[in-house]
Structure formats: structure tokens, C-alpha cells
Write an enzyme that holds these catalytic residues in place. Structure first.
Site, PDB file in Angstrom:
ATOM      1  CB  CYS A  75      13.306   0.452 -49.860  1.00 30.51           C
ATOM      2  SG  CYS A  75      12.941   0.457 -48.096  1.00 30.51           S
ATOM      3  CG  HIS A  76       7.811  -2.485 -48.237  1.00 33.54           C
ATOM      4  ND1 HIS A  76       6.466  -2.312 -48.033  1.00 33.54           N
ATOM      5  CD2 HIS A  76       8.036  -3.814 -48.114  1.00 33.54           C
ATOM      6  CE1 HIS A  76       5.901  -3.480 -47.771  1.00 33.54           C
ATOM      7  NE2 HIS A  76       6.837  -4.411 -47.822  1.00 33.54           N
ATOM      8  CG  PHE A  77       6.729  -3.190 -52.685  1.00 32.84           C
ATOM      9  CD1 PHE A  77       7.620  -4.241 -52.573  1.00 32.84           C
ATOM     10  CD2 PHE A  77       5.541  -3.233 -51.978  1.00 32.84           C
ATOM     11  CE1 PHE A  77       7.312  -5.350 -51.781  1.00 32.84           C
ATOM     12  CE2 PHE A  77       5.238  -4.331 -51.181  1.00 32.84           C
ATOM     13  CZ  PHE A  77       6.120  -5.393 -51.078  1.00 32.84           C
TER      14      PHE A  77
END
Length: 177
Positions: A75-77
């Protein structure tokens, strides 16, 4: 230091030991706790002592094995996976609090600040290992127990973050914090 439990003075700790800390079992029911996974940012503590480090007042070294499926990489990124720098900073705070429990401190650990943080690199999913090093500068043992330390985060042998004056306090009551 008001201590109703015997300090657990091993010089290294396994992942299972760290999980026990998160359950309040390692340093006793009044000792500080590490967070549980997924916020636990280390797999083992490989060295702890009360006289080492740059200032001769205590030293902690811990490691995190990097695996591409760690939660933050998804999720990052998206399309550009990198470990958030704040997680490395949090790991250093976690270790200062762990040290305070190791020397017999009691209370709930809270990060209180940091003097300066520098990011000069990143942790990618291709990395193998992150190493955290904490150099205690002082421990204040009054109404509040507080540790002050400098720290560094290394990935695969290269220092990528440094932090000065990491502060963690142990509180008997956090309801008004």
C-alpha cells in the site's frame, strides 16, 4: 525505580520473547509492552547492555527481516513499494521503551519526541535485513521514567536513517496523556 517485577536481563531476545512483551508477560504486568504484529517492527533483539553504545549508558541492537509480503509494501506505494520512514522511527522508539522495561522500569510506554531525523535511503522489498541501533544518552528516573537516545536504521549494511534525542516515557496513568 519502583519495580515489583524482576527485570528480564537477557542480552538478546527472540521473536517469541518480543511477542511475550506485547502480551505483558516479559517484564511483568506493570512493565512496558511492545506492540503486537503488524506494528512490531523487529524480529529479534541481538544485543542489549547497560554500559555500551556511543555514550557508555546503554545499547540496543535489533533486526527486522525484510520480506516482499510485509504489509506496507502492498500500500505504500502501489507500483513503488517502500517501507514508510515513520515505521523505522517508530521501531527506534519501541526499542527505547523496551530498554526501559529491560532495566526494570514500569508503566505504559509513550513516544515523547525526537530532536532530529534524517532519511538518506529507503527500505525496498528487495532488501534482506534492517538493523536498528540505539545508543542511550540518559535515563531519567523520577516521577516519570524517561529514556533519551540516539538511533540509526541500517539496511543491508548501509545507514539510511539517523535520529537524535529519541524520547520515550513510562507512565503509570495515560488517561490524561
Amino acid at each position: 525505580m519502583t519495580n515489583t517485577c524482576t527485570p528480564n536481563h537477557k542480552s538478546s531476545y527472540t521473536y517469541e520473547d518480543l511477542l511475550a512483551s506485547g502480551r505483558g508477560e516479559l517484564f511483568g504486568p506493570k512493565g512496558p509492552q511492545l506492540p503486537a504484529p503488524t506494528m512490531l517492527m523487529m524480529d529479534r533483539v541481538i544485543e542489549m547492555n547497560e554500559t555500551g553504545g556511543q555514550y557508555g549508558k546503554g545499547y540496543v541492537e535489533a533486526e527486522l527481516d525484510i520480506k516482499p509480503d510485509l504489509f506496507f509494501f502492498g500500500c505504500h506505494f502501489i507500483g513503488d513499494p517502500v517501507m514508510p520512514g515513520c515505521l523505522g522511527l517508530d521501531a527506534m522508539w519501541q526499542l527505547v521503551g523496551f530498554y526501559l522495561g529491560w532495566i526494570g522500569g514500569e508503566g505504559k510506554g509513550r513516544a515523547l519526541g525526537v530532536g532530529e531525523v534524517k532519511f538518506t535511503g529507503q527500505v525496498l522489498p528487495t532488501a534482506k535485513k534492517v538493523t536498528y541501533r540505539i545508543h542511550l544518552k540518559r535515563v531519567i528516573n523520577r516521577k516519570l521514567i524517561m529514556g533519551v537516545a540516539d538511533g540509526e536504521v541500517e539496511v543491508d549494511g548501509r545507514v539510511i536513517y539517523t535520529a537524535t534525542d529519541l524520547k520515550v516515557g513510562l507512565f503509570q496513568d495515560t488517561s490524561t496523556f
